[in-house]
Structure formats: C-alpha cells, structure tokens
Motif scaffolding. Structure first.
Motif, PDB file in Angstrom:
ATOM      1  N   GLU A 147       0.845  -1.200   0.000  1.00  0.00           N
ATOM      2  CA  GLU A 147       0.000   0.000   0.000  1.00  0.00           C
ATOM      3  C   GLU A 147       0.872   1.239   0.000  1.00  0.00           C
ATOM      4  O   GLU A 147       1.530   1.546   0.991  1.00  0.00           O
ATOM      5  CB  GLU A 147      -0.893   0.015   1.236  1.00  0.00           C
ATOM      6  CG  GLU A 147      -2.002  -0.995   1.187  1.00  0.00           C
ATOM      7  CD  GLU A 147      -2.988  -0.789   2.318  1.00  0.00           C
ATOM      8  OE1 GLU A 147      -3.184   0.360   2.753  1.00  0.00           O
ATOM      9  OE2 GLU A 147      -3.554  -1.786   2.758  1.00  0.00           O
ATOM     10  N   GLY A 148       0.890   1.926  -1.096  1.00  0.00           N
ATOM     11  CA  GLY A 148       1.572   3.211  -1.177  1.00  0.00           C
ATOM     12  C   GLY A 148       3.084   3.124  -1.290  1.00  0.00           C
ATOM     13  O   GLY A 148       3.695   2.079  -1.121  1.00  0.00           O
ATOM     14  N   ARG A 149       3.644   4.262  -1.585  1.00  0.00           N
ATOM     15  CA  ARG A 149       5.090   4.356  -1.805  1.00  0.00           C
ATOM     16  C   ARG A 149       5.902   4.045  -0.566  1.00  0.00           C
ATOM     17  O   ARG A 149       6.963   3.446  -0.639  1.00  0.00           O
ATOM     18  CB  ARG A 149       5.458   5.747  -2.322  1.00  0.00           C
ATOM     19  CG  ARG A 149       5.017   5.958  -3.731  1.00  0.00           C
ATOM     20  CD  ARG A 149       5.512   7.271  -4.266  1.00  0.00           C
ATOM     21  NE  ARG A 149       5.089   7.395  -5.647  1.00  0.00           N
ATOM     22  CZ  ARG A 149       4.861   8.533  -6.240  1.00  0.00           C
ATOM     23  NH1 ARG A 149       4.997   9.669  -5.566  1.00  0.00           N
ATOM     24  NH2 ARG A 149       4.492   8.567  -7.488  1.00  0.00           N
ATOM     25  N   SER A 150       5.436   4.465   0.588  1.00  0.00           N
ATOM     26  CA  SER A 150       6.182   4.252   1.824  1.00  0.00           C
ATOM     27  C   SER A 150       6.363   2.760   2.115  1.00  0.00           C
ATOM     28  O   SER A 150       7.458   2.312   2.454  1.00  0.00           O
ATOM     29  CB  SER A 150       5.481   4.949   2.983  1.00  0.00           C
ATOM     30  OG  SER A 150       6.164   4.703   4.174  1.00  0.00           O
ATOM     31  N   GLU A 151       5.294   1.993   1.976  1.00  0.00           N
ATOM     32  CA  GLU A 151       5.382   0.556   2.225  1.00  0.00           C
ATOM     33  C   GLU A 151       6.270  -0.120   1.179  1.00  0.00           C
ATOM     34  O   GLU A 151       7.057  -1.002   1.504  1.00  0.00           O
ATOM     35  CB  GLU A 151       3.985  -0.069   2.237  1.00  0.00           C
ATOM     36  CG  GLU A 151       3.980  -1.495   2.741  1.00  0.00           C
ATOM     37  CD  GLU A 151       2.578  -2.038   2.956  1.00  0.00           C
ATOM     38  OE1 GLU A 151       1.806  -2.130   1.977  1.00  0.00           O
ATOM     39  OE2 GLU A 151       2.260  -2.373   4.116  1.00  0.00           O
ATOM     40  N   ARG A 152       6.145   0.297  -0.083  1.00  0.00           N
ATOM     41  CA  ARG A 152       6.999  -0.270  -1.146  1.00  0.00           C
ATOM     42  C   ARG A 152       8.459   0.086  -0.912  1.00  0.00           C
ATOM     43  O   ARG A 152       9.342  -0.749  -1.075  1.00  0.00           O
ATOM     44  CB  ARG A 152       6.541   0.212  -2.524  1.00  0.00           C
ATOM     45  CG  ARG A 152       5.415  -0.617  -3.085  1.00  0.00           C
ATOM     46  CD  ARG A 152       5.198  -0.377  -4.559  1.00  0.00           C
ATOM     47  NE  ARG A 152       4.721   0.954  -4.858  1.00  0.00           N
ATOM     48  CZ  ARG A 152       3.481   1.370  -4.685  1.00  0.00           C
ATOM     49  NH1 ARG A 152       2.565   0.557  -4.199  1.00  0.00           N
ATOM     50  NH2 ARG A 152       3.130   2.584  -4.988  1.00  0.00           N
ATOM     51  N   ARG A 153       8.714   1.329  -0.521  1.00  0.00           N
ATOM     52  CA  ARG A 153      10.084   1.762  -0.263  1.00  0.00           C
ATOM     53  C   ARG A 153      10.691   0.965   0.891  1.00  0.00           C
ATOM     54  O   ARG A 153      11.820   0.504   0.809  1.00  0.00           O
ATOM     55  CB  ARG A 153      10.144   3.264   0.039  1.00  0.00           C
ATOM     56  CG  ARG A 153      11.560   3.797   0.158  1.00  0.00           C
ATOM     57  CD  ARG A 153      11.609   5.302   0.376  1.00  0.00           C
ATOM     58  NE  ARG A 153      10.857   6.021  -0.644  1.00  0.00           N
ATOM     59  CZ  ARG A 153       9.773   6.770  -0.405  1.00  0.00           C
ATOM     60  NH1 ARG A 153       9.318   6.928   0.821  1.00  0.00           N
ATOM     61  NH2 ARG A 153       9.147   7.389  -1.377  1.00  0.00           N
ATOM     62  N   GLY A 154       9.933   0.783   1.968  1.00  0.00           N
ATOM     63  CA  GLY A 154      10.416  -0.006   3.101  1.00  0.00           C
ATOM     64  C   GLY A 154      10.731  -1.436   2.708  1.00  0.00           C
ATOM     65  O   GLY A 154      11.751  -2.002   3.126  1.00  0.00           O
ATOM     66  N   LEU A 155       9.882  -2.026   1.886  1.00  0.00           N
ATOM     67  CA  LEU A 155      10.118  -3.382   1.403  1.00  0.00           C
ATOM     68  C   LEU A 155      11.352  -3.430   0.505  1.00  0.00           C
ATOM     69  O   LEU A 155      12.188  -4.327   0.631  1.00  0.00           O
ATOM     70  CB  LEU A 155       8.890  -3.902   0.652  1.00  0.00           C
ATOM     71  CG  LEU A 155       9.042  -5.267  -0.005  1.00  0.00           C
ATOM     72  CD1 LEU A 155       9.448  -6.336   1.000  1.00  0.00           C
ATOM     73  CD2 LEU A 155       7.746  -5.646  -0.714  1.00  0.00           C
ATOM     74  N   ALA A 156      11.486  -2.457  -0.378  1.00  0.00           N
ATOM     75  CA  ALA A 156      12.656  -2.424  -1.276  1.00  0.00           C
ATOM     76  C   ALA A 156      13.955  -2.284  -0.484  1.00  0.00           C
ATOM     77  O   ALA A 156      14.954  -2.936  -0.798  1.00  0.00           O
ATOM     78  CB  ALA A 156      12.512  -1.285  -2.282  1.00  0.00           C
ATOM     79  N   VAL A 157      13.939  -1.471   0.550  1.00  0.00           N
ATOM     80  CA  VAL A 157      15.132  -1.307   1.391  1.00  0.00           C
ATOM     81  C   VAL A 157      15.441  -2.619   2.120  1.00  0.00           C
ATOM     82  O   VAL A 157      16.590  -3.061   2.163  1.00  0.00           O
ATOM     83  CB  VAL A 157      14.956  -0.138   2.387  1.00  0.00           C
ATOM     84  CG1 VAL A 157      16.044  -0.143   3.454  1.00  0.00           C
ATOM     85  CG2 VAL A 157      14.958   1.191   1.630  1.00  0.00           C
TER      86      VAL A 157
END
Length: 168
Positions: free
Chosen positions: A82-92
């Motif tokens: 859900e959203g960029r923040s969750e995707r960014r956290g997963l990518a990191v």
C-alpha cells in the motif's frame, strides 16, 4: 483503502516493474556473491567440515529455486504494498538482505574466515526474519514463499558455525 484485488485504491502497485526490479536485484546479488565462492580452492578443501555438509553440487541445486522464490515473493509483495512508503520499506529490506547474502561469500571465502562468515550469516538471519515479516504482513502467500530461504540460511548458519568451531 484496499480493493478486493489487494491494491490501494489511490495508487496501483508497480505490477510487472516490481517483479522485474526484484528479479534484477536478486540476480545481481546472486552474481556478486557467487564470484567469491570457490569450493575447489586449496584453502576451502583444507578446512575441517562436518560429515553432514551437503556436497558442492547441492548448493546450485538449492540456491537456484531459492533465489527464484525471493524474486517472486518480493515482486508479489511490491505489487500489493500500500503506497510508496510501504513499497520503499520493502525495497530497502530486500536490498539490505541481498547485500548481506552476497557479503557472506566475501566474508567466508574472500577473507578466508569462517568466523567472519559466521558473523555475516547471523546478520543475514536477522535480516531474513525482518524481510519475511515485512513480506508476510503485505501478502501471506508471498511470505510463505520465503520460508525455505529462511530455513536454508538457518541451516547454513549452523554449518558455518560448525566449520568455524572445527577450524579455530
């Protein structure tokens, strides 16, 4: 708010781009880590190893589907985050995990140090748990796909610890 498809109604996941990004990251991590591995080296052959160590050919047989599962699970979760923040956290979390995965072979084989390898694999195990939990929160099916990876790395930690103990 999520729709029945699991996507945030305000923003659609990256779709095939998430799968492509995760597959590319996993392939890069595997290649970087693989360059340091040399089970035929005089140094590695001289190490005392436990009788329960798998034969050298088994590693490629095991790691190939594990890397595939990591790429699929991460891509699946990226698409459903859900959203960029969750995707960014997963990518990191994925990037850190793959860096630690590749670092192990540099620590163990590159430095010729089972103890350094053990430190690296313990960090990898912690990262595996973090990645598994993050992916599972986003999509339980994708999280379950990571369980064999986490289990294999735990086995590798036990093997690394035994080799370090035998070769003080």
């Amino acid at each position: 708010m999520r729709t029945d498809s699991g996507h945030d109604t305000g923003e659609r996941g990256p779709g095939w781009k998430g799968y492509a990004a995760s597959a590319t990251a996993v392939a890069a991590g595997a290649a970087i880590g693989g360059w340091a591995v040399d089970p035929d080296s005089r140094w590695y052959r001289s190490l005392r190893k436990p009788p329960w160590q798998p034969p050298p050919w088994a590693y490629s047989v095991v790691w190939t589907p594990l890397y595939g599962a990591i790429a699929w699970a991460a891509g699946h979760a990226l698409d459903r985050a859900e959203g960029r923040s969750e995707r960014r956290g997963l990518a990191v979390a994925l990037g850190v995990n793959l860096a630690l995965n590749a670092a192990w072979s540099r620590l163990f084989f590159g430095l010729r140090s089972p103890r350094a390898g053990l430190a690296g694999t313990l960090l990898l195990d912690a990262s595996n748990v973090r990645l598994l939990r993050r992916v599972h929160r986003i999509d339980p099916v994708a999280g379950r796909a990571l369980i064999p990876y986490v289990a294999w790395c735990a086995f590798a930690t036990a093997l690394n610890a035994d080799i370090a103990r035998r070769n003080r």
